[in-house]
Write a protein that holds these residues in place. Structure first.
Motif, PDB file in Angstrom:
ATOM      1  N   HIS A 195      53.408 -13.474 -53.788  1.00  0.00           N
ATOM      2  CA  HIS A 195      54.825 -13.278 -54.716  1.00  0.00           C
ATOM      3  C   HIS A 195      53.486 -12.636 -56.095  1.00  0.00           C
ATOM      4  N   PHE A 196      52.986 -13.593 -56.424  1.00  0.00           N
ATOM      5  CA  PHE A 196      52.774 -13.546 -57.339  1.00  0.00           C
ATOM      6  C   PHE A 196      50.566 -13.232 -57.298  1.00  0.00           C
ATOM      7  N   PRO A 197      49.980 -12.535 -56.960  1.00  0.00           N
ATOM      8  CA  PRO A 197      48.404 -12.846 -56.549  1.00  0.00           C
ATOM      9  C   PRO A 197      47.673 -13.195 -57.673  1.00  0.00           C
ATOM     10  N   ARG A 198      46.723 -13.649 -57.453  1.00  0.00           N
ATOM     11  CA  ARG A 198      45.735 -14.218 -58.210  1.00  0.00           C
ATOM     12  C   ARG A 198      45.192 -13.229 -59.164  1.00  0.00           C
ATOM     13  N   LEU A 199      44.398 -12.619 -57.928  1.00  0.00           N
ATOM     14  CA  LEU A 199      43.802 -11.038 -58.586  1.00  0.00           C
ATOM     15  C   LEU A 199      42.737 -12.392 -59.822  1.00  0.00           C
ATOM     16  N   LYS A 200      41.912 -12.746 -58.838  1.00  0.00           N
ATOM     17  CA  LYS A 200      40.480 -13.206 -59.247  1.00  0.00           C
ATOM     18  C   LYS A 200      40.970 -14.025 -60.666  1.00  0.00           C
ATOM     19  N   TRP A 201      41.933 -14.937 -61.053  1.00  0.00           N
ATOM     20  CA  TRP A 201      42.636 -15.218 -61.910  1.00  0.00           C
ATOM     21  C   TRP A 201      41.316 -16.485 -62.268  1.00  0.00           C
ATOM     22  N   SER A 202      40.558 -17.139 -61.240  1.00  0.00           N
ATOM     23  CA  SER A 202      39.964 -18.222 -61.968  1.00  0.00           C
ATOM     24  C   SER A 202      38.823 -17.569 -62.544  1.00  0.00           C
ATOM     25  N   HIS A 203      38.624 -16.426 -62.231  1.00  0.00           N
ATOM     26  CA  HIS A 203      36.974 -15.934 -63.935  1.00  0.00           C
ATOM     27  C   HIS A 203      38.062 -15.617 -64.661  1.00  0.00           C
ATOM     28  N   CYS A 204      39.445 -14.404 -64.974  1.00  0.00           N
ATOM     29  CA  CYS A 204      39.998 -14.406 -65.590  1.00  0.00           C
ATOM     30  C   CYS A 204      40.281 -14.919 -66.659  1.00  0.00           C
ATOM     31  N   PHE A 205      40.899 -16.988 -65.936  1.00  0.00           N
ATOM     32  CA  PHE A 205      41.381 -17.481 -67.223  1.00  0.00           C
ATOM     33  C   PHE A 205      39.557 -18.149 -67.953  1.00  0.00           C
ATOM     34  N   ALA A 206      38.354 -18.420 -67.524  1.00  0.00           N
ATOM     35  CA  ALA A 206      37.202 -18.880 -67.407  1.00  0.00           C
ATOM     36  C   ALA A 206      36.633 -17.967 -68.241  1.00  0.00           C
ATOM     37  N   SER A 207      36.537 -16.249 -67.999  1.00  0.00           N
ATOM     38  CA  SER A 207      36.087 -15.506 -69.577  1.00  0.00           C
ATOM     39  C   SER A 207      37.108 -16.073 -70.728  1.00  0.00           C
ATOM     40  N   THR A 208      38.503 -16.208 -70.465  1.00  0.00           N
ATOM     41  CA  THR A 208      39.435 -16.423 -71.647  1.00  0.00           C
ATOM     42  C   THR A 208      38.692 -17.603 -72.577  1.00  0.00           C
ATOM     43  N   ILE A 209      38.107 -18.499 -71.527  1.00  0.00           N
ATOM     44  CA  ILE A 209      38.658 -19.792 -72.300  1.00  0.00           C
ATOM     45  C   ILE A 209      36.713 -19.423 -73.668  1.00  0.00           C
ATOM     46  N   HIS A 210      35.740 -19.041 -72.548  1.00  0.00           N
ATOM     47  CA  HIS A 210      34.471 -18.726 -73.948  1.00  0.00           C
ATOM     48  C   HIS A 210      34.800 -17.801 -74.645  1.00  0.00           C
ATOM     49  N   ARG A 211      35.682 -16.641 -74.496  1.00  0.00           N
ATOM     50  CA  ARG A 211      35.957 -15.316 -75.396  1.00  0.00           C
ATOM     51  C   ARG A 211      36.868 -16.426 -76.766  1.00  0.00           C
ATOM     52  N   GLU A 212      37.721 -17.156 -76.720  1.00  0.00           N
ATOM     53  CA  GLU A 212      37.678 -18.483 -77.215  1.00  0.00           C
ATOM     54  C   GLU A 212      36.841 -18.962 -78.043  1.00  0.00           C
ATOM     55  N   LEU A 213      36.716 -19.418 -77.463  1.00  0.00           N
ATOM     56  CA  LEU A 213      35.511 -20.645 -77.703  1.00  0.00           C
ATOM     57  C   LEU A 213      34.074 -20.006 -78.323  1.00  0.00           C
ATOM     58  N   GLU A 214      33.509 -18.349 -77.903  1.00  0.00           N
ATOM     59  CA  GLU A 214      32.802 -16.996 -78.731  1.00  0.00           C
ATOM     60  C   GLU A 214      33.456 -17.406 -80.278  1.00  0.00           C
ATOM     61  N   ILE A 215      34.422 -16.835 -80.578  1.00  0.00           N
ATOM     62  CA  ILE A 215      36.008 -16.778 -81.632  1.00  0.00           C
ATOM     63  C   ILE A 215      36.145 -17.926 -82.675  1.00  0.00           C
ATOM     64  N   LYS A 216      35.879 -18.276 -81.905  1.00  0.00           N
ATOM     65  CA  LYS A 216      36.529 -20.119 -82.937  1.00  0.00           C
ATOM     66  C   LYS A 216      36.382 -20.800 -81.524  1.00  0.00           C
ATOM     67  N   PRO A 217      35.345 -21.714 -82.419  1.00  0.00           N
ATOM     68  CA  PRO A 217      34.249 -22.716 -81.437  1.00  0.00           C
ATOM     69  C   PRO A 217      35.171 -23.692 -82.428  1.00  0.00           C
ATOM     70  N   TRP A 218      35.797 -23.798 -82.930  1.00  0.00           N
ATOM     71  CA  TRP A 218      36.330 -25.206 -83.253  1.00  0.00           C
ATOM     72  C   TRP A 218      37.526 -25.202 -81.992  1.00  0.00           C
ATOM     73  N   ALA A 219      37.953 -24.776 -81.382  1.00  0.00           N
ATOM     74  CA  ALA A 219      39.143 -24.364 -80.545  1.00  0.00           C
ATOM     75  C   ALA A 219      40.036 -25.631 -80.214  1.00  0.00           C
ATOM     76  N   HIS A 220      41.121 -25.907 -80.349  1.00  0.00           N
ATOM     77  CA  HIS A 220      41.806 -26.979 -79.708  1.00  0.00           C
ATOM     78  C   HIS A 220      40.950 -27.109 -77.716  1.00  0.00           C
TER      79      HIS A 220
END
Length: 243
Positions: A195-220
């Motif tokens: 019903h709610f396909p992942r659409l390569k979610w693992s790679h998408c979310f890992a990229s989001t993690i790296h993106r936030e840490l690139e912008i905010k290396p202090w992030a929670h």
């Protein structure tokens, strides 16, 4: 007699163990999880739920929106199986699921120096309580949702967390890393993923993690491990067949 209902129980503010391992070790079931299809955990049809669902659909990228709804259906399956006494409303849980990653959009990552969970909680409070059209959420419901969003990556071994926050944690970590695989029937995973396909979610979310840490290396998010957490997301073998 049914459990007494108060605004705290209705909105998921009852305190439970913050440690998932401690919580899950209590009254462990003797039977495996049942198959709970999406049709048995429908999205509430309240005006508030419909308003926030439309807001999430229009503001989140499709992979993130689908993740949010998988978290909803997995969470309710976990709740039915392990925590039937948690009687907070499905509406309250849906609001938390739909808004828990609102801080991860590219626009919102750049809108603040705050970690995405904290900024997302402020956004959620605003969206829930200041509607241009449609109903506002009650104050305690909005605050419970914001509390759960702030703490949904706060994986502690000591202390307490709200029942709403703990369920959101369990379901997000289940979808993101495959942890607690024994809480959900494989056929439930099949149905939810259909019903709610992942659409390569693992790679998408890992990229989001790296993106936030690139912008905010202090992030929670760094509390989960700067390299360890995205590695766990990318090595999610439970969900890899659905990627």
């Amino acid at each position: 007699m049914p459990p007494e209902t108060t605004s705290e129980t209705t909105y998921g503010l009852s305190p439970v163990h913050a440690s998932a391992s401690t919580l899950l070790a209590t009254n462990a079931p003797t039977t495996p999880p049942p198959f709970i299809p999406v049709t048995q955990t429908p999205i509430p049809s309240t005006a508030l739920a419909e308003r926030i669902n439309e807001y999430a659909r229009s503001h989140l990228p499709e992979p993130t929106y689908n993740h949010s709804l998988r978290v909803y259906h997995y969470g309710l399956a976990i709740k039915q199986y392990r925590f039937p006494a948690w009687n907070f409303t499905d509406e309250t849980y849906l609001l938390a699921c739909l808004l828990h990653d609102i801080g991860t959009t590219e626009e919102n990552l750049h809108a603040t120096k705050m970690s995405f969970e904290f900024y997302g909680a402020f956004l959620a409070l605003d969206v829930l309580q200041k509607a241009d059209t449609g109903p506002d959420a009650p104050k305690e419901q909005a605050e419970s949702v914001a509390e759960a969003i702030i703490r949904h990556q706060d994986l502690c071994e000591k202390g307490r967390i709200t029942a709403l926050g703990q369920l959101l944690q369990l379901a997000t970590i289940f979808d993101n890393t495959g942890l607690y695989a024994d809480l959900v029937h494989p056929s439930t995973i099949d149905d939810v993923s259909l019903h709610f396909p992942r659409l390569k979610w693992s790679h998408c979310f890992a990229s989001t993690i790296h993106r936030e840490l690139e912008i905010k290396p202090w992030a929670h998010t760094t509390a989960l491990g700067i390299e360890d957490f995205p590695s766990k997301v990318l090595s999610n073998t439970l969900m890899s067949p659905y990627e």
